[in-house]
Design a protein around this motif. Structure first.
Motif, PDB file in Angstrom:
ATOM      1  N   ALA A  25       0.830  -1.206   0.000  1.00  0.00           N
ATOM      2  CA  ALA A  25       0.000   0.000   0.000  1.00  0.00           C
ATOM      3  C   ALA A  25       0.864   1.255   0.000  1.00  0.00           C
ATOM      4  CB  ALA A  25      -0.925  -0.007   1.219  1.00  0.00           C
ATOM      5  N   MET A  26       1.968   1.216   0.758  1.00  0.00           N
ATOM      6  CA  MET A  26       2.881   2.363   0.766  1.00  0.00           C
ATOM      7  C   MET A  26       3.438   2.613  -0.636  1.00  0.00           C
ATOM      8  SD  MET A  26       3.232   3.966   3.658  1.00  0.00           S
ATOM      9  CE  MET A  26       4.811   4.785   3.460  1.00  0.00           C
ATOM     10  N   LEU A  27       3.784   1.540  -1.323  1.00  0.00           N
ATOM     11  CA  LEU A  27       4.311   1.704  -2.667  1.00  0.00           C
ATOM     12  C   LEU A  27       3.253   2.206  -3.639  1.00  0.00           C
ATOM     13  CD1 LEU A  27       6.543  -1.486  -3.023  1.00  0.00           C
ATOM     14  CD2 LEU A  27       7.322   0.866  -3.164  1.00  0.00           C
ATOM     15  N   GLN A  28       2.100   1.552  -3.593  1.00  0.00           N
ATOM     16  CA  GLN A  28       1.050   1.852  -4.569  1.00  0.00           C
ATOM     17  C   GLN A  28       0.433   3.219  -4.376  1.00  0.00           C
ATOM     18  OE1 GLN A  28      -2.017  -1.126  -4.727  1.00  0.00           O
ATOM     19  NE2 GLN A  28      -3.236  -0.014  -6.246  1.00  0.00           N
ATOM     20  N   HIS A  29       0.253   3.606  -3.117  1.00  0.00           N
ATOM     21  CA  HIS A  29      -0.517   4.824  -2.847  1.00  0.00           C
ATOM     22  C   HIS A  29       0.325   6.012  -2.381  1.00  0.00           C
ATOM     23  CE1 HIS A  29      -4.172   2.554  -3.434  1.00  0.00           C
ATOM     24  NE2 HIS A  29      -3.791   1.669  -2.531  1.00  0.00           N
ATOM     25  N   VAL A  30       1.594   5.787  -2.075  1.00  0.00           N
ATOM     26  CA  VAL A  30       2.423   6.897  -1.589  1.00  0.00           C
ATOM     27  C   VAL A  30       3.655   7.092  -2.478  1.00  0.00           C
ATOM     28  CG1 VAL A  30       3.709   7.867   0.365  1.00  0.00           C
ATOM     29  CG2 VAL A  30       1.631   6.508   0.780  1.00  0.00           C
ATOM     30  N   PHE A  31       4.547   6.106  -2.453  1.00  0.00           N
ATOM     31  CA  PHE A  31       5.843   6.309  -3.098  1.00  0.00           C
ATOM     32  C   PHE A  31       5.764   6.389  -4.625  1.00  0.00           C
ATOM     33  CE2 PHE A  31       7.436   4.013   0.866  1.00  0.00           C
ATOM     34  CZ  PHE A  31       7.689   5.202   1.528  1.00  0.00           C
ATOM     35  N   MET A  32       5.077   5.430  -5.249  1.00  0.00           N
ATOM     36  CA  MET A  32       5.029   5.451  -6.709  1.00  0.00           C
ATOM     37  C   MET A  32       4.283   6.670  -7.249  1.00  0.00           C
ATOM     38  SD  MET A  32       7.011   3.080  -7.513  1.00  0.00           S
ATOM     39  CE  MET A  32       6.823   3.149  -9.304  1.00  0.00           C
ATOM     40  N   PRO A  33       3.135   7.065  -6.648  1.00  0.00           N
ATOM     41  CA  PRO A  33       2.487   8.294  -7.130  1.00  0.00           C
ATOM     42  C   PRO A  33       3.384   9.522  -7.000  1.00  0.00           C
ATOM     43  CG  PRO A  33       0.932   6.996  -5.861  1.00  0.00           C
ATOM     44  CD  PRO A  33       2.259   6.346  -5.689  1.00  0.00           C
ATOM     45  N   LEU A  34       4.157   9.600  -5.897  1.00  0.00           N
ATOM     46  CA  LEU A  34       5.086  10.721  -5.732  1.00  0.00           C
ATOM     47  C   LEU A  34       6.166  10.689  -6.813  1.00  0.00           C
ATOM     48  CD1 LEU A  34       5.549  10.784  -1.844  1.00  0.00           C
ATOM     49  CD2 LEU A  34       4.432  12.534  -3.250  1.00  0.00           C
ATOM     50  N   HIS A  35       6.601   9.502  -7.146  1.00  0.00           N
ATOM     51  CA  HIS A  35       7.640   9.358  -8.174  1.00  0.00           C
ATOM     52  C   HIS A  35       7.096   9.734  -9.549  1.00  0.00           C
ATOM     53  CE1 HIS A  35      10.852   7.779 -10.589  1.00  0.00           C
ATOM     54  NE2 HIS A  35      10.118   6.794 -11.076  1.00  0.00           N
ATOM     55  N   ILE A  36       5.933   9.223  -9.889  1.00  0.00           N
ATOM     56  CA  ILE A  36       5.349   9.456 -11.208  1.00  0.00           C
ATOM     57  C   ILE A  36       4.967  10.927 -11.393  1.00  0.00           C
ATOM     58  CG2 ILE A  36       3.367   8.926 -12.681  1.00  0.00           C
ATOM     59  CD1 ILE A  36       3.434   6.091 -11.431  1.00  0.00           C
ATOM     60  N   SER A  37       4.415  11.529 -10.347  1.00  0.00           N
ATOM     61  CA  SER A  37       3.963  12.924 -10.439  1.00  0.00           C
ATOM     62  C   SER A  37       5.082  13.945 -10.281  1.00  0.00           C
ATOM     63  CB  SER A  37       2.896  13.187  -9.372  1.00  0.00           C
ATOM     64  OG  SER A  37       3.482  13.126  -8.075  1.00  0.00           O
ATOM     65  N   LYS A  38       6.266  13.474  -9.858  1.00  0.00           N
ATOM     66  CA  LYS A  38       7.402  14.367  -9.593  1.00  0.00           C
ATOM     67  C   LYS A  38       7.052  15.400  -8.523  1.00  0.00           C
ATOM     68  CE  LYS A  38       9.371  12.377 -13.158  1.00  0.00           C
ATOM     69  NZ  LYS A  38      10.356  11.289 -12.962  1.00  0.00           N
TER      70      LYS A  38
END
Length: 218
Positions: A25-38
């Protein structure tokens, strides 16, 4: 989210109102969105994920391999890529050996000088000896591949692959020395320099005979 079973203030065990967020959940909803959205600078995001992993380890919580692989992916996709951090994560055993991470490193070895060695070290620690040999052959490091093949007894790999690779070099001596190396190895392993039919080396024996006029057992 899932409820955490924790001891209550009076020492009894039971559900509390605290929650634990799964790593997925941390990856899917926090870290990856932050990475993709810059939304965060890449250095801050990678440091954030690294501290998250350290906190898991501090409390003896196993780190999901996908979490580690995602961190490696984000490090490599940063602009510019965070090779130095990735090197440190591997060096200090935060990023544990993984074939997936090794492949990620090999994909950028033209940009990061230490990537191939890190990948090979990972594969060696995993005992993936055949993968190590194939990486070396793919990168035309035939001498290192032959030595590793012999020293680690990776004999499930056909010797014909080394001979095939040797012919990609303009220097004919590479083929000659590779052939003689494999003959010597045959001698020490089998008591004869001859190649077996299952070695699939007949065409290379024929080439060696025609080129050097030498008698070679098959």
């Amino acid at each position: 989210l899932r409820p955490a079973l924790m001891a209550s203030s009076d020492g009894s065990s039971g559900p509390s109102n605290r929650t634990i967020i799964d790593q997925s959940a941390m990856l899917q909803h926090v870290f990856m969105p932050l990475h993709i959205s810059k939304a965060l600078p890449s250095d801050i995001l990678t440091n954030l994920i690294t501290e998250y992993i350290r906190s898991l380890l501090r409390y003896d919580m196993p780190v999901n391999q996908f979490t580690l692989e995602s961190l490696a992916q984000i490090c490599l996709e940063c602009v510019p890529p965070r090779f130095h951090l990735l090197h440190q994560l591997v060096q200090y055993n935060i990023l544990m050996p993984s074939k997936v991470v090794a492949r990620q490193l090999l994909s950028v070895d033209d940009q990061f000088a230490g990537a191939q060695q890190l990948a090979l070290d990972m594969l060696k620690r995993l005992g993936a000896h055949e993968d190590v040999v194939m990486v070396m052959l793919d990168r035309r490091q035939i001498r290192a591949a032959l030595q590793y093949y012999r020293n680690n007894k990776v004999f499930r790999i056909s010797p014909s692959l080394f001979l095939k690779s040797s012919l990609t070099f303009e220097d004919e001596r590479v083929f000659f020395t590779t052939f003689k190396f494999l003959q010597s190895l045959n001698e020490s392993r089998r008591g004869t320099a001859a190649f077996k039919p299952e070695d699939n080396c007949a065409e290379y024996v024929t080439r060696f005979r025609s080129k050097y006029g030498a008698s070679v057992d098959v």
